[in-house]
Motif scaffolding. Structure first.
Motif, mmCIF file in Angstrom:
data_model
loop_
_atom_site.group_PDB
_atom_site.id
_atom_site.type_symbol
_atom_site.label_atom_id
_atom_site.label_comp_id
_atom_site.label_asym_id
_atom_site.label_seq_id
_atom_site.Cartn_x
_atom_site.Cartn_y
_atom_site.Cartn_z
ATOM 1 N N ARG A 47 2.778 -0.706 -1.152
ATOM 2 C CA ARG A 47 1.651 -0.812 -0.271
ATOM 3 C C ARG A 47 0.969 0.542 -0.292
ATOM 4 N NH1 ARG A 47 1.590 -4.530 4.515
ATOM 5 N NH2 ARG A 47 0.634 -2.976 5.669
ATOM 6 N N VAL A 48 -0.535 0.546 -0.128
ATOM 7 C CA VAL A 48 -1.070 1.656 -0.363
ATOM 8 C C VAL A 48 -0.869 2.587 0.956
ATOM 9 C CG1 VAL A 48 -3.360 1.176 0.576
ATOM 10 C CG2 VAL A 48 -3.247 2.592 -1.112
ATOM 11 N N VAL A 71 -12.764 -0.998 -2.188
ATOM 12 C CA VAL A 71 -12.330 -0.485 -0.890
ATOM 13 C C VAL A 71 -11.018 -1.320 -0.418
ATOM 14 C CG1 VAL A 71 -12.659 -0.659 1.731
ATOM 15 C CG2 VAL A 71 -14.487 -0.051 0.027
ATOM 16 N N ALA A 72 -9.979 -0.479 0.135
ATOM 17 C CA ALA A 72 -8.602 -0.860 0.125
ATOM 18 C C ALA A 72 -8.078 -1.187 1.614
ATOM 19 C CB ALA A 72 -7.551 -0.346 -0.397
ATOM 20 N N LYS A 73 -7.358 -2.179 1.914
ATOM 21 C CA LYS A 73 -6.995 -2.548 2.979
ATOM 22 C C LYS A 73 -5.460 -1.895 3.216
ATOM 23 C CE LYS A 73 -8.646 -7.095 4.194
ATOM 24 N NZ LYS A 73 -8.639 -8.512 4.670
ATOM 25 N N ALA A 74 -4.905 -1.833 4.217
ATOM 26 C CA ALA A 74 -3.602 -1.003 4.199
ATOM 27 C C ALA A 74 -2.575 -1.853 3.380
ATOM 28 C CB ALA A 74 -2.989 -0.903 5.822
ATOM 29 N N SER A 75 -2.467 -3.008 3.261
ATOM 30 C CA SER A 75 -1.657 -3.946 2.581
ATOM 31 C C SER A 75 -1.863 -3.969 1.149
ATOM 32 C CB SER A 75 -1.503 -5.364 3.358
ATOM 33 O OG SER A 75 -2.896 -6.121 3.267
ATOM 34 N N LYS A 76 -2.794 -3.398 0.702
ATOM 35 C CA LYS A 76 -3.368 -3.421 -0.807
ATOM 36 C C LYS A 76 -2.067 -2.860 -1.747
ATOM 37 C CE LYS A 76 -6.012 -3.352 -4.524
ATOM 38 N NZ LYS A 76 -6.124 -4.354 -5.340
ATOM 39 N N GLU A 77 -1.775 -3.556 -2.829
ATOM 40 C CA GLU A 77 -0.359 -3.312 -3.515
ATOM 41 C C GLU A 77 -1.060 -2.146 -4.589
ATOM 42 O OE1 GLU A 77 1.065 -6.830 -5.147
ATOM 43 O OE2 GLU A 77 1.947 -7.224 -3.071
ATOM 44 N N VAL A 78 -0.162 -1.131 -4.847
ATOM 45 C CA VAL A 78 -0.635 0.121 -5.734
ATOM 46 C C VAL A 78 0.447 -0.223 -6.834
ATOM 47 C CG1 VAL A 78 -0.617 2.585 -5.941
ATOM 48 C CG2 VAL A 78 -1.580 1.142 -3.848
ATOM 49 N N PHE A 79 0.121 -0.084 -7.997
ATOM 50 C CA PHE A 79 0.864 0.040 -9.080
ATOM 51 C C PHE A 79 0.730 1.342 -9.973
ATOM 52 C CE2 PHE A 79 -0.257 -4.327 -8.065
ATOM 53 C CZ PHE A 79 0.887 -4.861 -8.551
ATOM 54 N N ALA A 80 1.469 1.654 -10.907
ATOM 55 C CA ALA A 80 1.327 2.951 -11.694
ATOM 56 C C ALA A 80 0.059 2.713 -12.411
ATOM 57 C CB ALA A 80 2.595 3.178 -12.785
ATOM 58 N N THR A 81 -0.494 3.760 -12.879
ATOM 59 C CA THR A 81 -1.850 3.957 -13.421
ATOM 60 C C THR A 81 -2.837 3.778 -12.470
ATOM 61 O OG1 THR A 81 -1.934 1.783 -14.489
ATOM 62 C CG2 THR A 81 -0.699 3.635 -15.692
ATOM 63 N N ASP A 82 -2.801 3.085 -11.393
ATOM 64 C CA ASP A 82 -3.944 3.139 -10.354
ATOM 65 C C ASP A 82 -4.593 4.417 -10.030
ATOM 66 O OD1 ASP A 82 -3.658 0.192 -10.533
ATOM 67 O OD2 ASP A 82 -2.570 0.196 -8.608
ATOM 68 N N LYS A 83 -5.733 4.358 -9.825
ATOM 69 C CA LYS A 83 -6.606 5.216 -9.321
ATOM 70 C C LYS A 83 -7.044 5.015 -7.807
ATOM 71 C CE LYS A 83 -8.369 7.207 -13.461
ATOM 72 N NZ LYS A 83 -7.560 8.095 -13.895
#
Length: 134
Positions: free
Chosen positions: A8-9, A40-52
């Motif tokens: 999660r972000v 725009v991201a919510k707190a629950s947005k999933e982050v993966f490698a190589t994301d900006k």
């Protein structure tokens, strides 16, 4: 042992020490200060490698690339393993300029300047002698 390939972000930004608490990250997400890959991201947005990730904090817009996902909160010396900071140097120079400009700001109604403040104002030299003659 299975390693997570996403996080999660809010937890990620807390793990790489951009915010002290996850609650602070959640508040920043609610105010639309955090984007992931331009959205725009919510707190629950999933982050993966190589994301900006782009985030606005303390009048600086930070830009970072996720290199890897940490298991939990990491020490300050190990943060560079998990992210690459691409924030331009001009942003930090702009912040220094803002700090310097606030030093010379004087609130209305605080009275006359002290002797030291008067000397500092005279050193700034806002007017030249030719401006006063016109």
């Amino acid at each position: 042992m299975i390693f997570d390939i996403f996080m999660r972000v809010d937890k990620y930004l807390w793990c790489v020490r951009y915010y002290k608490t996850r609650n602070m990250v959640t508040e920043a997400c609610k105010k639309n200060h955090i984007t992931v890959n331009g959205q725009v991201a919510k707190a629950s947005k999933e982050v993966f490698a190589t994301d900006k990730i782009t985030l606005r904090k303390d009048q600086i817009t930070y830009t970072l690339t996720v290199l890897d996902i940490p298991q939990n909160r990491v020490g300050a010396k190990l943060v560079d393993i998990y992210r690459r900071d691409e924030t331009p140097e001009e942003a930090f120079a702009h912040l220094e300029l803002l700090k310097l400009s606030k030093d010379h700001y004087r609130k209305f109604g605080t009275g006359r300047p002290t002797k030291k403040e008067r000397r500092e104002l005279d050193e700034l030299d806002f007017y030249t002698e030719t401006d006063e003659l016109d």
